[in-house]
Design an enzyme around this catalytic site. Structure first.
Site, PDB file in Angstrom:
ATOM      1  N   HIS A 109       0.197  -1.358  -0.047  1.00  0.00           N
ATOM      2  CA  HIS A 109      -0.009   0.174   0.215  1.00  0.00           C
ATOM      3  C   HIS A 109       0.897   1.367   0.075  1.00  0.00           C
ATOM      4  O   HIS A 109       2.172   1.149   0.519  1.00  0.00           O
ATOM      5  CB  HIS A 109      -0.699  -0.256   1.706  1.00  0.00           C
ATOM      6  CG  HIS A 109      -2.218  -1.675   1.126  1.00  0.00           C
ATOM      7  ND1 HIS A 109      -2.902  -0.771   0.559  1.00  0.00           N
ATOM      8  CD2 HIS A 109      -2.179  -2.261   1.602  1.00  0.00           C
ATOM      9  CE1 HIS A 109      -3.526  -1.879   0.064  1.00  0.00           C
ATOM     10  NE2 HIS A 109      -2.871  -2.832   1.182  1.00  0.00           N
ATOM     11  N   GLY A 110       0.637   2.451  -0.223  1.00  0.00           N
ATOM     12  CA  GLY A 110       1.245   3.441  -0.430  1.00  0.00           C
ATOM     13  C   GLY A 110       1.532   3.748  -1.846  1.00  0.00           C
ATOM     14  O   GLY A 110       2.730   4.877  -2.068  1.00  0.00           O
ATOM     15  N   CYS A 111       1.304   3.034  -2.364  1.00  0.00           N
ATOM     16  CA  CYS A 111       1.827   3.551  -4.320  1.00  0.00           C
ATOM     17  C   CYS A 111       0.449   3.265  -5.163  1.00  0.00           C
ATOM     18  O   CYS A 111      -1.312   2.794  -4.127  1.00  0.00           O
ATOM     19  CB  CYS A 111       2.325   1.873  -5.224  1.00  0.00           C
ATOM     20  SG  CYS A 111       3.157   1.470  -3.827  1.00  0.00           S
ATOM     21  N   GLU A 112       0.536   4.364  -5.694  1.00  0.00           N
ATOM     22  CA  GLU A 112      -0.763   4.800  -6.580  1.00  0.00           C
ATOM     23  C   GLU A 112      -1.224   3.942  -7.634  1.00  0.00           C
ATOM     24  O   GLU A 112      -2.180   3.454  -8.403  1.00  0.00           O
ATOM     25  CB  GLU A 112      -0.201   6.609  -7.141  1.00  0.00           C
ATOM     26  CG  GLU A 112      -0.778   7.747  -6.694  1.00  0.00           C
ATOM     27  CD  GLU A 112      -0.589   8.422  -7.076  1.00  0.00           C
ATOM     28  OE1 GLU A 112      -1.413   9.032  -7.884  1.00  0.00           O
ATOM     29  OE2 GLU A 112      -1.154   9.584  -5.847  1.00  0.00           O
ATOM     30  N   SER A 113       0.124   2.961  -7.731  1.00  0.00           N
ATOM     31  CA  SER A 113       0.158   2.191  -8.693  1.00  0.00           C
ATOM     32  C   SER A 113      -0.629   0.518  -7.853  1.00  0.00           C
ATOM     33  O   SER A 113      -0.441   0.918  -6.917  1.00  0.00           O
ATOM     34  CB  SER A 113       0.199   1.620  -9.938  1.00  0.00           C
ATOM     35  OG  SER A 113       1.231   2.996 -10.242  1.00  0.00           O
TER      36      SER A 113
END
Ligand SMILES: Cc1ncc(COP(=O)(O)O)c(C=O)c1O
Lengths: 401, 137
Positions: free
Chosen positions: B49-53
């Site tokens: 988590h913490g990624c836009e992808s």
């Protein structure tokens, strides 16, 4: 012939970025500053600072005068009835949080707050959390295909339980003016308070808040070519009178004892602690600079740039615009291309655009997108900026497809 | 500590890169080499988590060695994952903890992908990797 911006030379930041090979197309996130703002900041800091509203000495008097002059200028800029209707905050986000706390006492369980599906998190989360605190219903106005709040649905959804309407003037994702006159009229009919998020709208054209007739209007200096760390909260005098105090500390108090205190009315009662004095003074310089422009010429330039941006995007295969943007910006994605890949390759080529959810996650989810690229324009952008963007876009798409 | 063979290969390839276009092509080629994850593996449990992808990272353990597999829906990010795994895959846990991954991306000329303003998720992947490596067997 390429479109030229006569104001570009006034912005050392845009020139410095260009010299570094960076094409800045992210002004909806924050704008570059004109030389007049840099001069005002340095002028104030270099000629001797002082705190405002508390000292009798000359430097304090000078700082307070300059600080209060910005309040008057902001009131004029927005056509507020009086300077006391302008509260300085840290930005749009803080202005909206102030309202969500300051108005809390007026809302009873079961009543409704109405916002729209396109709101920036700053105009969603403070209301969402207030609704949770007070057992209120948060109603979301849906959009039409173009990206405007759907007025027919709004007329159905804004009802007798509606106590507050908070909507954006201009969407930071869809680039469309929202039908404020109609929406505010619907809210007023129900006796609801009205809040307008002008973070994007304030930057384009001049707005007459008395004519608009909203209770509150909020915006950020840093998007309006001024310094960061300052925002405005306009409130109609009667509306300001309903606000409860929210942050407590120095200078907002009339009289204090250990166990009791009485507070000042707006604006000072809502400006606890030392404000961003230098930034407020420099915002005055930004407004002054903006006032000196030929507004029709600025609007023409921005419209021509925007039309070129749209035409270029629409001419490219597979590019899909989000909504039908009218000005200032355009968000898009490309069929079969991940927006993170596109963003990566644009930034490799020195194109500064924004990628992602644009602080409007529910809107993106509603559109079925994980993200999009947003190109946004300032009055200093020119035709060459757009050409550099388009050639970088072509290079990137060629690599990715 | 000598570099794993795949890492030596990455270093040679990226060092020879002239310009952003070659680097992007190379990243995409490396991304194609990632072993695909099955649908059963592309689940929330393995999401970083913490990624836009979307990014998935899986650690498998054999003795003191860790074997990582990863994927993403974004192609360039798959390439970044591939060169990351080239450096760390199969290392003993103790050695993994001491690898300077920021320096590794520096050596490849990809340091900007780790800048704090990036939301591509590489930083989140590194953090997740350290968490997985630190877990007791
Ligand atoms: C429509 C809208 N509302 C609110 C904000 C928040 O502004 P700030 O970050 O200056 O508080 C933004 C900024 O991106 C915006 O575009």
């Amino acid at each position: 012939m390429s479109l030229i911006s006569p104001w570009r030379a006034d912005f050392p930041g845009i020139l410095a970025l260009a010299a570094e090979g960076q094409t800045y197309l992210d002004s909806a996130a924050t704008a570059q500053k004109p030389q007049a703002v840099l001069d005002a900041l340095l002028g104030y800091l270099a000629s001797g600072v002082a705190n405002v509203h508390r000292a009798q000495h000359l430097p304090g008097e000078r700082a307070t005068r300059a600080f209060e002059a910005t309040r008057s200028q902001a009131a004029q800029w927005l056509n507020a009835a009086r300077a006391e209707e302008i509260i300085f905050t840290r930005g749009t986000t803080e202005s909206l949080n102030l309202l969500a706390y300051g108005l809390e006492h007026l809302l009873q369980p079961g009543e409704q707050i109405v916002i729209s599906a396109l709101e920036h998190h700053a105009n969603l989360l403070p209301w969402q959390q207030l609704a949770k605190r007070r057992g209120l219903e948060l109603v979301i106005l849906p959009l039409d295909d173009a990206g405007s709040i759907d007025l027919q649905q709004a007329a159905r959804l804004i009802g007798t339980r509606t106590r507050l309407l908070a909507v954006s003037q201009l969407s930071n994702v869809l680039g469309r003016w929202q039908p404020l006159d109609e929406l505010l009229a619907l809210a007023r009919t129900q006796g609801a308070l009205t809040v307008v998020d002008g973070a994007q709208g304030a930057v384009h054209g001049r707005h007459d808040l008395q004519a608009l007739g909203c209770d509150f209007y909020v915006c950020s200096s840093h998007k309006l070519y001024g310094p960061d760390g300052v925002g405005l909260l306009y409130g109609r005098r009667e509306a300001l009178g309903q606000l409860q105090h929210w942050q407590f500390g120095g200078e907002m108090v009339l009289d204090a004892d250990y166990h009791e205190a009485r507070f000042r009315p707006a604006p000072l009662g809502f400006e606890a602690g030392t404000p961003a004095v230098s930034a407020v003074i420099a915002l005055g310089a930004a407004l002054n600079w903006l006032n000196g422009l030929d507004h029709a010429a600025v609007a023409r330039h921005e419209a021509t740039l925007h039309a070129e941006l749209l035409a270029g995007l629409q001419a490219r295969d597979g590019v899909r615009l989000l909504g039908q943007p009218q000005l200032a910006l355009a968000s898009f994605c490309v069929d079969g291309v991940h927006n993170a890949d596109l963003a990566h390759l644009l930034s490799e080529q020195g194109i500064a655009v924004r990628a992602g959810h644009h602080c409007a996650m529910p809107l993106m989810k509603g559109l079925g997108l994980s993200g999009a690229i947003r190109v946004s324009l300032g009055l200093y952008n020119d035709g060459e900026d757009l050409q550099r963007f388009f050639s970088a876009l072509d290079n990137a798409l060629e690599l990715l497809r | 500590m000598s570099l794993p063979v795949a890492a030596q290969e990455a270093l040679a390839a990226f060092a020879a890169c002239l310009g952003w276009e070659q680097r992007a092509r190379l990243l995409m080629q490396w991304g194609e080499r990632l072993a695909p994850l099955s649908d059963a593996e592309r689940v929330d449990e393995h999401r970083v988590h913490g990624c836009e992808s979307l990014v998935w990272l899986i650690a498998e353990r054999s003795g003191e060695h860790l074997h990582f597999r990863a994927s993403s829906d974004a192609r360039l990010l798959r390439g970044l994952l591939a060169v990351l795994l080239a450096r760390v895959d199969g290392l003993p846990r103790a050695e993994l903890a001491s690898v300077d991954l920021v320096d590794w991306f520096n050596q490849l000329g990809l340091q900007r992908q780790l800048s704090p303003s990036r939301s591509n998720g590489l930083n989140a992947v590194l953090q997740r990797m350290r968490e997985l490596a630190g877990r007791p067997a």
